[in-house]
Design a protein around this motif. Structure first.
Motif, short mmCIF file in Angstrom:
data_model
loop_
_atom_site.label_atom_id
_atom_site.label_comp_id
_atom_site.label_asym_id
_atom_site.label_seq_id
_atom_site.Cartn_x
_atom_site.Cartn_y
_atom_site.Cartn_z
N ILE A 88 0.84 -1.20 0.00
CA ILE A 88 0.00 0.00 0.00
C ILE A 88 0.87 1.25 0.00
CG2 ILE A 88 -1.64 1.37 1.37
CD1 ILE A 88 -2.87 -1.28 2.30
N LYS A 89 1.89 1.26 0.86
CA LYS A 89 2.79 2.42 0.92
C LYS A 89 3.49 2.64 -0.41
CE LYS A 89 6.53 4.36 3.75
NZ LYS A 89 7.42 4.13 4.94
N LEU A 135 1.05 4.13 -2.98
CA LEU A 135 0.82 5.56 -2.73
C LEU A 135 1.95 6.43 -3.25
CD1 LEU A 135 -0.68 5.34 0.86
CD2 LEU A 135 -1.80 6.41 -1.11
N SER A 136 3.13 5.87 -3.38
CA SER A 136 4.29 6.65 -3.82
C SER A 136 4.46 6.67 -5.34
CB SER A 136 5.57 6.09 -3.19
OG SER A 136 5.90 4.83 -3.74
N ARG A 138 -3.44 3.89 -8.85
CA ARG A 138 -4.70 4.42 -8.29
C ARG A 138 -5.21 3.59 -7.11
NH1 ARG A 138 -2.62 7.79 -11.15
NH2 ARG A 138 -3.22 8.10 -13.34
N GLY A 139 -4.56 2.45 -6.86
CA GLY A 139 -5.01 1.65 -5.74
C GLY A 139 -4.41 0.26 -5.76
N SER A 186 -1.09 -0.79 7.60
CA SER A 186 -1.15 0.45 6.84
C SER A 186 -1.04 1.65 7.75
CB SER A 186 -2.46 0.53 6.05
OG SER A 186 -2.66 1.83 5.52
N VAL A 207 -2.34 4.44 6.77
CA VAL A 207 -3.40 5.32 6.26
C VAL A 207 -4.77 4.90 6.72
CG1 VAL A 207 -4.53 6.16 4.15
CG2 VAL A 207 -2.03 5.92 4.22
N LYS A 234 -5.41 11.73 -2.50
CA LYS A 234 -4.02 12.20 -2.46
C LYS A 234 -4.04 13.67 -2.84
CE LYS A 234 -2.33 9.09 -5.35
NZ LYS A 234 -1.35 8.29 -6.13
N VAL A 291 -2.18 12.11 2.24
CA VAL A 291 -3.20 11.12 1.94
C VAL A 291 -4.27 11.20 3.01
CG1 VAL A 291 -3.67 8.67 1.58
CG2 VAL A 291 -1.45 9.61 0.92
N ASN A 310 -5.97 11.74 -8.21
CA ASN A 310 -6.01 12.03 -6.78
C ASN A 310 -6.68 10.94 -5.95
OD1 ASN A 310 -6.42 14.95 -8.30
ND2 ASN A 310 -5.02 15.04 -6.57
N PHE A 318 -7.15 7.17 -4.44
CA PHE A 318 -6.43 5.94 -4.11
C PHE A 318 -7.39 5.05 -3.35
CE2 PHE A 318 -3.67 3.04 -1.83
CZ PHE A 318 -2.68 2.76 -2.76
#
Length: 470
Positions: free
Chosen positions: A260-261, A264-265, A270-271, A306, A308, A331, A336, A405, A407
């Motif tokens: 997941i991390k 996000l980077s 998108r997911g 996670s 987030v 994002k 996030v 934007n 995720f």
């Protein structure tokens, strides 16, 4: 009076994992877990863990909404679920996502593969047959939400881009390509050509692990360099991408938070979708008694690993709450912000757009309303928030905030012969298109309707017909 060591919660129907005949099944709560207990008169008793979280299991029962039907049915009701697929009039959900398998050949022979694809298989669907499969979806859905081009490995089909052009010519809102990424990694020009199909296009990229040992266990080969290069090319052209993780207990489940991390980077990602192994097709070195994962276990891993998503951020998806859970985040400006936990779940079930509750951050509230265009006109291409959270990604692109934007984290658990629940499979919204035009739930397709598996189905149907005439 003596008490049973469990609480009997509900009654359903399942199938025997050995002979696939339908059996009655009890759902019980025991030792803070949920089990499916069934008894086949030929093969005896089975007890299968289906959830490690009783409260979340109960919560799934609260996420119920009126079923959305297709515009036509493809088969009649004759033998009863799951032997009449599909879709028959007894099914409770249209196709949120429909898969079209264009080949059964693959450039890998993964130890885990629900389709049992391999380089040895040589079946390529001709364009005429593929178009009939697309048209079957359109006849059912009129404007299908998501169609996924799959295989085998679809990118090695000799007419791959003709297939994409064909899909784009249909009234499909969102097209995905399910791929292991080898072709994208090896051929930058191939990736550049894919970018021409944006927007409304996405890569569903196999991405199981950062570890060599785990990849060899799941895929038979070390794919770390391939994944790195594929992501590099997808990022360069900002091609919308979902990382798809096949999860096996004790192999790669400790990497949930790390993936997941990583996602996000990455600009293009998108997911992440987590899919516990479905015990169907080729499952080498897999022991159902020790290696299977439940949706609730994966949900706990996301929450624990996670940085987030918290418990309120990962909720059941109303169209199939037993097997789908999701969490959305935005994002924005390098930060996030989890989104799902800020929303009153009644909006998903009752359609009341005024019940959205934001605990704080008025600016975020304004941006969310703008992003999801809650007050869009019926003719607008924007999707409402309710629509978004009901199914899978169908986000519009308003002015300053876009799909870039968004995720999301999805848990997609497919039923197999062990955890099969007829009550649940009737709500399945991820379907595979049979070459003859039937639209069949993913769960039942891989148990009864793929290639030679239909021979066993016909045996069961014959047995049922003979019993009915006695």
């Amino acid at each position: 009076m003596p008490n049973r060591p469990y609480i009997f919660y509900e009654l359903t129907n399942s199938i025997c994992s050995k002979c696939l005949r339908k059996t009655e099944a009890k759902v019980i709560f025991e030792n803070d877990q949920v089990f499916l207990v069934k008894h086949c008169r030929h093969h005896g008793r089975e007890k299968v863990l289906i959830s490690t979280d009783i409260e979340y299991y109960k919560k799934c029962r609260e996420f119920l909404k009126r079923a959305e039907m297709p515009y036509r049915w493809n088969t009649s009701i004759q033998y009863g679920c799951p032997y009449d697929c599909g879709l028959c009039p007894d099914h409770e959900q249209h196709s949120c996502l429909a898969l079209v398998e264009v080949t059964d050949q693959c450039n890998l022979q993964c130890p885990i593969c629900y389709a049992e694809s391999s380089p040895k298989k040589q079946k390529w669907r001709p364009l005429e047959e593929i178009e009939k499969m697309f048209d079957a979806i359109v006849k059912n859905e009129r404007e299908p939400d998501i169609v996924q081009i799959s295989g085998g490995e679809p990118t090695i089909h000799p007419q791959f881009f003709e297939i994409l052009e064909m899909a784009k010519s249909k009234p499909i809102k969102h097209i995905m390509v399910n791929t292991n990424g080898i072709k994208i990694a090896q051929d930058k020009k191939f990736a550049e050509k894919l970018a021409r199909y944006m927007p409304g296009f996405e890569i569903y990229l196999q991405f199981d692990s950062f570890e060599k040992e785990a990849l060899i266990d799941l895929r038979g080969v070390d794919l770390r360099a391939v994944r790195e290069k594929a992501i590099e090319h997808l990022n360069e052209y900002n091609i919308s991408t979902t990382l798809v993780v096949t999860l096996k207990k004790g192999v790669n489940d400790q990497e949930v938070g790390k993936i997941i991390k990583y996602g996000l980077s990455q600009q293009a990602v998108r997911g992440v979708t987590f899919q516990p192994v479905q015990i169907a097709g080729r499952t080498k070195n897999f022991n159902p008694a020790t290696d299977r994962l439940t949706l609730s276990e994966v949900r706990s891993m996301i929450i624990e690993q996670s940085e987030v998503f918290q418990a309120d951020d990962i909720i059941p998806v109303p169209c199939h709450p037993d097997c789908l859970a999701m969490g959305y985040a935005l994002k924005l400006n390098g930060e996030v912000k989890p989104l799902t936990g800020m929303i009153d779940p009644h909006i998903l079930l009752e359609g009341d757009q005024n019940t959205i509750v934001f605990e704080q951050d008025e600016q975020l509230k304004h941006k969310v309303f703008e992003l999801f265009s809650l007050n869009h006109s019926p003719g607008s291409s924007a999707m409402s928030l309710k629509d978004l959270l009901c199914c899978l990604p169908k986000v519009a692109i308003p002015e300053n905030i876009s799909y870039n934007n968004v995720f999301r984290v999805i848990i997609m658990q497919f039923l197999d012969a062990y955890n099969f629940d007829v009550r649940s499979v009737k709500k399945s919204c991820v379907h595979i298109v049979h070459h003859d035009g039937r639209i069949i739930p993913f769960d039942t397709y891989n148990l009864f309707y793929r290639d030679s598996l239909e021979n066993r189905l016909k045996e069961i149907q014959t047995e049922m017909a003979m019993t009915a005439h006695e």
